[in-house]
Design an enzyme around this catalytic site. Structure first.
Site, PDB file in Angstrom:
ATOM      1  N   TYR A 287      16.308  -9.373 -43.292  1.00 56.67           N
ATOM      2  CA  TYR A 287      16.414 -10.222 -44.479  1.00 56.67           C
ATOM      3  C   TYR A 287      15.747 -11.562 -44.205  1.00 56.67           C
ATOM      4  CZ  TYR A 287      18.518 -12.400 -48.578  1.00 56.67           C
ATOM      5  OH  TYR A 287      18.718 -13.031 -49.783  1.00 56.67           O
ATOM      6  N   TYR A 331      11.374 -11.201 -53.929  1.00 59.48           N
ATOM      7  CA  TYR A 331      12.789 -11.454 -53.654  1.00 59.48           C
ATOM      8  C   TYR A 331      13.678 -10.627 -54.571  1.00 59.48           C
ATOM      9  CZ  TYR A 331      16.880 -14.327 -52.412  1.00 59.48           C
ATOM     10  OH  TYR A 331      18.091 -14.789 -51.956  1.00 59.48           O
TER      11      TYR A 331
END
Length: 378
Positions: A287, A331
């Site tokens: 991440y 994103y």
């Protein structure tokens, strides 16, 4: 019955990623979910579970997607009020539902108009901790993570060049990924010449907000073996939060150590449950809402020593974020990071790592988060 080694991800689905979709979030969630089911070789009649998450009410509930898909008999619907720490966590919960018999086929999705509507990077992070942050001028998410990044640099001796190493490496992967929104070449010199956004972050250190959706399908491993795609075995999963993780998304004020994140706290459980260790990892999908999170996470997982995250990324022995990451692909709050891990162990990623057997995936930036180990079914 444990989920570890008994469940799998069978298919993935995407919409296009854009800066202005011109579409509703529900339509994108439905498209990605339907595509994932088709990719798995299943029909919508096979699906009896939907799991998702949202932040600042930026998405649609699982029940709405079950309705739009016309599922005949939903048995497991779950919505989480979480952000980037959620993707591995929702997959973990779906796997536990399948392993326990609550559901047989669960779609996990993330959908949002993250560029044309609610933008996390420029949104006031409302919450009960805001009364303490706002008087100091701390209102936007990049400011919070920037403090953690600076503390990491101070404690480890790492530099802004090390943050840049992450941005440059991921841009190279993005250049060959047709889904990536940002694909322009980036050199370290160009990175260092760009202005600061929230010290020590530049634009290239920050995630690229997009509109879009992504979904994956979780089934039992036995069932996955009868489907067209090679199973991505859910070998392990874990979630953890640091002590006193805060009152809301922007409140780390009581955390003891701002130079580390949650990964160091879940690593032992993750590897023990998997039956393997960091040395067995072939590819890492980490991440990366900001570059510093990659460095903290590869170190917390034990892939690199303290302060050695940038050298680990530069070496490239274990490729990191082969889709270009959230920095470049877009994103989707990390669900596309999970999907990339699936594609890698299935052997069909755009930037495929040869003989990728074990992939570690993380979700989350700082106070809390989750992780999965995905393995090929050899």
């Amino acid at each position: 019955m444990t989920f570890a080694g008994r469940t799998a991800i069978s298919g993935v689905g995407y919409t296009a990623f854009s800066r202005d979709s011109g579409r509703s979030v529900l339509s994108q969630a439905t498209e990605a979910s339907r595509s994932a089911v088709e990719d798995a070789g299943l029909t919508l009649a096979d699906v009896d579970g939907i799991v998702s998450y949202s932040l600042f009410d930026d998405s649609v509930p699982a029940q709405a997607v079950a309705t739009a898909l016309g599922l005949p008999a939903p048995r497991y619907l779950l919505d989480m009020s979480l952000g980037g720490q959620a993707p591995c966590y929702v997959v973990l919960n779906a796997a536990m539902a399948v392993a326990s018999g609550l559901a047989s086929t669960v779609v996990c999705f993330r959908a949002l108009n993250g560029r044309s509507a609610v933008r996390v990077g420029s949104t006031v992070a409302a919450g009960i901790g805001g009364q303490y942050r706002y008087p100091m001028g701390l209102t936007a998410y990049p400011q919070y993570i920037a403090m953690w990044a600076r503390r990491y640099l101070v404690e480890t001796g790492a530099s802004e060049q090390d943050l840049g190493a992450v941005a440059v490496a991921q841009r190279e992967f993005a250049a060959t990924n047709p889904r990536a929104v940002v694909r322009e070449p980036l050199t370290l010199d160009k990175y260092l010449a760009s202005p600061l956004l929230a010290d020590p972050f530049r634009v290239a250190d920050c995630t690229t907000e997009v509109d879009g959706a992504c979904a994956v399908v979780v089934t039992s491993l036995d069932r996955a073996r009868d489907l067209p795609r090679r199973p991505a075995v859910i070998r392990s999963g874990a979630y953890s939060a640091v002590p006193r993780p805060g009152l809301d998304i922007g409140d780390p004020l009581y955390c003891d150590d701002w130079s580390r994140n949650y990964t160091g706290r879940l690593a032992d459980d993750l590897w023990k449950r998997a039956g393997i260790g960091p040395a067995d990892v072939d590819v890492a999908e980490i991440y990366d809402c900001f570059t510093s999170v990659v460095l903290m996470s590869v170190e917390g997982l034990g892939l690199a020593g303290r302060g050695g995250g940038a050298d680990f990324v530069r070496a490239g022995r274990v490729p990191v974020n082969t889709h270009g990451g959230l920095l470049c692909e877009g994103y989707l709050h990390g669900m596309n990071t999970v999907a990339e891990g699936v594609l890698q162990v299935q052997g069909r990623a755009v930037n495929q790592v040869p003989a990728a057997r074990n992939c570690v995936v993380t979700s989350g930036a700082w106070m809390d988060g989750s992780a999965l180990v995905l393995s090929s079914d050899d």
